[in-house]
Write a protein that holds these residues in place. Structure first.
Motif, PDB file in Angstrom:
ATOM      1  N   ILE A  60      -6.886  21.161  -4.362  1.00  0.00           N
ATOM      2  CA  ILE A  60      -8.188  20.553  -4.075  1.00  0.00           C
ATOM      3  C   ILE A  60      -8.543  19.538  -5.152  1.00  0.00           C
ATOM      4  CG2 ILE A  60     -10.677  21.011  -3.952  1.00  0.00           C
ATOM      5  CD1 ILE A  60      -9.984  23.634  -2.525  1.00  0.00           C
ATOM      6  N   ARG A  61      -8.255  19.861  -6.420  1.00  0.00           N
ATOM      7  CA  ARG A  61      -8.497  18.910  -7.507  1.00  0.00           C
ATOM      8  C   ARG A  61      -7.703  17.629  -7.294  1.00  0.00           C
ATOM      9  NH1 ARG A  61      -6.743  21.103 -12.897  1.00  0.00           N
ATOM     10  NH2 ARG A  61      -7.311  18.985 -13.536  1.00  0.00           N
ATOM     11  N   ALA A  62      -6.434  17.785  -6.939  1.00  0.00           N
ATOM     12  CA  ALA A  62      -5.575  16.617  -6.716  1.00  0.00           C
ATOM     13  C   ALA A  62      -6.082  15.792  -5.536  1.00  0.00           C
ATOM     14  CB  ALA A  62      -4.132  17.057  -6.483  1.00  0.00           C
ATOM     15  N   ILE A  63      -6.482  16.462  -4.468  1.00  0.00           N
ATOM     16  CA  ILE A  63      -6.960  15.761  -3.274  1.00  0.00           C
ATOM     17  C   ILE A  63      -8.303  15.086  -3.554  1.00  0.00           C
ATOM     18  CG2 ILE A  63      -7.850  16.175  -0.934  1.00  0.00           C
ATOM     19  CD1 ILE A  63      -5.472  18.209  -0.670  1.00  0.00           C
ATOM     20  N   ARG A  64      -9.150  15.715  -4.360  1.00  0.00           N
ATOM     21  CA  ARG A  64     -10.411  15.062  -4.739  1.00  0.00           C
ATOM     22  C   ARG A  64     -10.120  13.789  -5.534  1.00  0.00           C
ATOM     23  NH1 ARG A  64     -13.019  19.098  -6.943  1.00  0.00           N
ATOM     24  NH2 ARG A  64     -12.510  18.660  -9.115  1.00  0.00           N
ATOM     25  N   TYR A  65      -9.126  13.845  -6.412  1.00  0.00           N
ATOM     26  CA  TYR A  65      -8.722  12.655  -7.169  1.00  0.00           C
ATOM     27  C   TYR A  65      -8.285  11.541  -6.223  1.00  0.00           C
ATOM     28  CZ  TYR A  65      -5.955   9.773 -10.398  1.00  0.00           C
ATOM     29  OH  TYR A  65      -5.434   8.717 -11.120  1.00  0.00           O
ATOM     30  N   VAL A 102       0.812  -1.216   0.000  1.00  0.00           N
ATOM     31  CA  VAL A 102       0.000   0.000   0.000  1.00  0.00           C
ATOM     32  C   VAL A 102       0.848   1.271   0.000  1.00  0.00           C
ATOM     33  CG1 VAL A 102      -2.044  -1.037   1.008  1.00  0.00           C
ATOM     34  CG2 VAL A 102      -0.244  -0.187   2.516  1.00  0.00           C
ATOM     35  N   ALA A 103       2.072   1.204   0.503  1.00  0.00           N
ATOM     36  CA  ALA A 103       2.935   2.386   0.464  1.00  0.00           C
ATOM     37  C   ALA A 103       3.265   2.751  -0.981  1.00  0.00           C
ATOM     38  CB  ALA A 103       4.214   2.132   1.258  1.00  0.00           C
ATOM     39  N   ASP A 104       3.607   1.728  -1.780  1.00  0.00           N
ATOM     40  CA  ASP A 104       3.870   1.978  -3.196  1.00  0.00           C
ATOM     41  C   ASP A 104       2.608   2.442  -3.908  1.00  0.00           C
ATOM     42  OD1 ASP A 104       6.499   1.252  -2.921  1.00  0.00           O
ATOM     43  OD2 ASP A 104       6.237  -0.787  -3.677  1.00  0.00           O
ATOM     44  N   LEU A 105       1.459   1.858  -3.542  1.00  0.00           N
ATOM     45  CA  LEU A 105       0.201   2.254  -4.161  1.00  0.00           C
ATOM     46  C   LEU A 105      -0.109   3.711  -3.863  1.00  0.00           C
ATOM     47  CD1 LEU A 105      -2.386   1.655  -5.704  1.00  0.00           C
ATOM     48  CD2 LEU A 105      -3.350   0.701  -3.603  1.00  0.00           C
ATOM     49  N   LEU A 106       0.093   4.140  -2.630  1.00  0.00           N
ATOM     50  CA  LEU A 106      -0.156   5.532  -2.271  1.00  0.00           C
ATOM     51  C   LEU A 106       0.763   6.458  -3.059  1.00  0.00           C
ATOM     52  CD1 LEU A 106      -1.562   7.662  -0.557  1.00  0.00           C
ATOM     53  CD2 LEU A 106       0.130   7.240   1.237  1.00  0.00           C
ATOM     54  N   ASP A 107       2.049   6.095  -3.169  1.00  0.00           N
ATOM     55  CA  ASP A 107       2.983   6.904  -3.957  1.00  0.00           C
ATOM     56  C   ASP A 107       2.510   7.019  -5.404  1.00  0.00           C
ATOM     57  OD1 ASP A 107       4.631   7.321  -1.798  1.00  0.00           O
ATOM     58  OD2 ASP A 107       6.033   5.715  -2.307  1.00  0.00           O
ATOM     59  N   SER A 108       2.036   5.897  -5.958  1.00  0.00           N
ATOM     60  CA  SER A 108       1.570   5.882  -7.343  1.00  0.00           C
ATOM     61  C   SER A 108       0.347   6.781  -7.513  1.00  0.00           C
ATOM     62  CB  SER A 108       1.242   4.453  -7.772  1.00  0.00           C
ATOM     63  OG  SER A 108       0.733   4.422  -9.090  1.00  0.00           O
ATOM     64  N   LEU A 109      -0.592   6.712  -6.576  1.00  0.00           N
ATOM     65  CA  LEU A 109      -1.792   7.547  -6.663  1.00  0.00           C
ATOM     66  C   LEU A 109      -1.450   9.033  -6.547  1.00  0.00           C
ATOM     67  CD1 LEU A 109      -4.276   5.438  -4.502  1.00  0.00           C
ATOM     68  CD2 LEU A 109      -4.367   5.782  -6.972  1.00  0.00           C
ATOM     69  N   ILE A 110      -0.507   9.358  -5.663  1.00  0.00           N
ATOM     70  CA  ILE A 110      -0.099  10.763  -5.530  1.00  0.00           C
ATOM     71  C   ILE A 110       0.548  11.245  -6.825  1.00  0.00           C
ATOM     72  CG2 ILE A 110       1.516  12.313  -4.352  1.00  0.00           C
ATOM     73  CD1 ILE A 110       0.991  10.685  -1.780  1.00  0.00           C
ATOM     74  N   GLU A 111       1.402  10.404  -7.426  1.00  0.00           N
ATOM     75  CA  GLU A 111       2.020  10.770  -8.710  1.00  0.00           C
ATOM     76  C   GLU A 111       0.958  11.002  -9.774  1.00  0.00           C
ATOM     77  OE1 GLU A 111       4.678   7.605  -9.621  1.00  0.00           O
ATOM     78  OE2 GLU A 111       6.044   8.034  -7.958  1.00  0.00           O
ATOM     79  N   GLN A 112      -0.054  10.144  -9.807  1.00  0.00           N
ATOM     80  CA  GLN A 112      -1.122  10.287 -10.800  1.00  0.00           C
ATOM     81  C   GLN A 112      -1.931  11.558 -10.568  1.00  0.00           C
ATOM     82  OE1 GLN A 112      -3.396   6.599 -11.009  1.00  0.00           O
ATOM     83  NE2 GLN A 112      -1.515   5.430 -10.796  1.00  0.00           N
TER      84      GLN A 112
END
Length: 222
Positions: A172-177, A144-154
């Motif tokens: 806010i757009r990024a956080i909504r994503y 999940v750490a790698d997954l979180l990093d990937s989602l933040i990058e996206q």
């Protein structure tokens, strides 16, 4: 309809059957989304060397989205592209297991390594023409750490500029994503997001409220 335990027993048999059918170039994985453990969803896997995963590892992005809202209508996804962190290109399919009320309780995934067939595309074109997704392949994370990093990058790619240069509306757009993708189901995701976007915990909660309000407003127009 089969009971949950019967569904999972059948799905575990399918994991072994599909692995035997497709061979060691295809990973077959089963996620259980009913146990309340958002970080350890893999309960059966064959040929885990494809992605480097094992029993007890965390969810894929699709599994995380299903955990975010199990009652949403999620259609099975067939023959789309994913990739591993070491660069393998995979042809993936995702089938949702549902309870008697239609809520998602599990995911059966098939990930076939087509790296060599992509390289030999001219001679194996017919194998790859069934791919239904031409977007950038999603990365399959092993934890999940790698997954979180990937989602933040996206989320940062979605906005189109570094987090340090984003204004309030862009953050806010990024956080909504991230919220829509289920990122905040991951333990300690808040501090990591705050660090990346240079905001406080209080500001994160405020942005989340604004992001959700914006989402509700846009949803009322459909």
């Amino acid at each position: 309809m089969m009971k949950q335990s019967e569904q999972f027993d059948f799905a575990k048999r399918m994991v072994k059957a599909l692995a035997a059918q497709y061979g060691d170039s295809s990973e077959i994985v089963l996620h259980d989304l009913t146990r309340g453990d958002h970080e350890h969803t893999v309960i059966a896997i064959e040929n885990g060397h494809i992605t480097g995963r094992k029993i007890g590892d965390g969810p894929s992005r699709i599994a995380l989205e299903a955990l975010q809202d199990a009652e949403e209508t999620h259609s099975d996804r067939l023959a789309y592209l994913t990739k591993t962190r070491d660069g393998k290109i995979l042809k993936s399919s995702t089938v949702f297991l549902r309870d008697e009320k239609g809520r998602i309780i599990g995911i059966l995934g098939i990930n076939s390594d087509i790296t060599l067939t992509i390289a030999m595309e001219n001679s194996l074109h017919s194998y790859n023409t069934s791919l239904q997704d031409t977007h950038e392949p999603e990365t399959i994370s092993t934890n999940v750490a790698d997954l979180l990093d990937s989602l933040i990058e996206q989320s940062i790619r979605m906005v189109g500029k570094p987090a340090s240069l984003m204004d309030k509306s862009e953050k806010i757009r990024a956080i909504r994503y991230l919220s829509d993708a289920g990122a905040f189901l991951i333990t300690k995701s808040g501090p990591k997001v705050c660090q990346v976007f240079g905001i406080s915990k209080y500001t994160l909660y405020s942005y989340l409220d604004e992001a959700r309000q914006t989402g509700e407003d846009s949803g009322n127009g459909n």
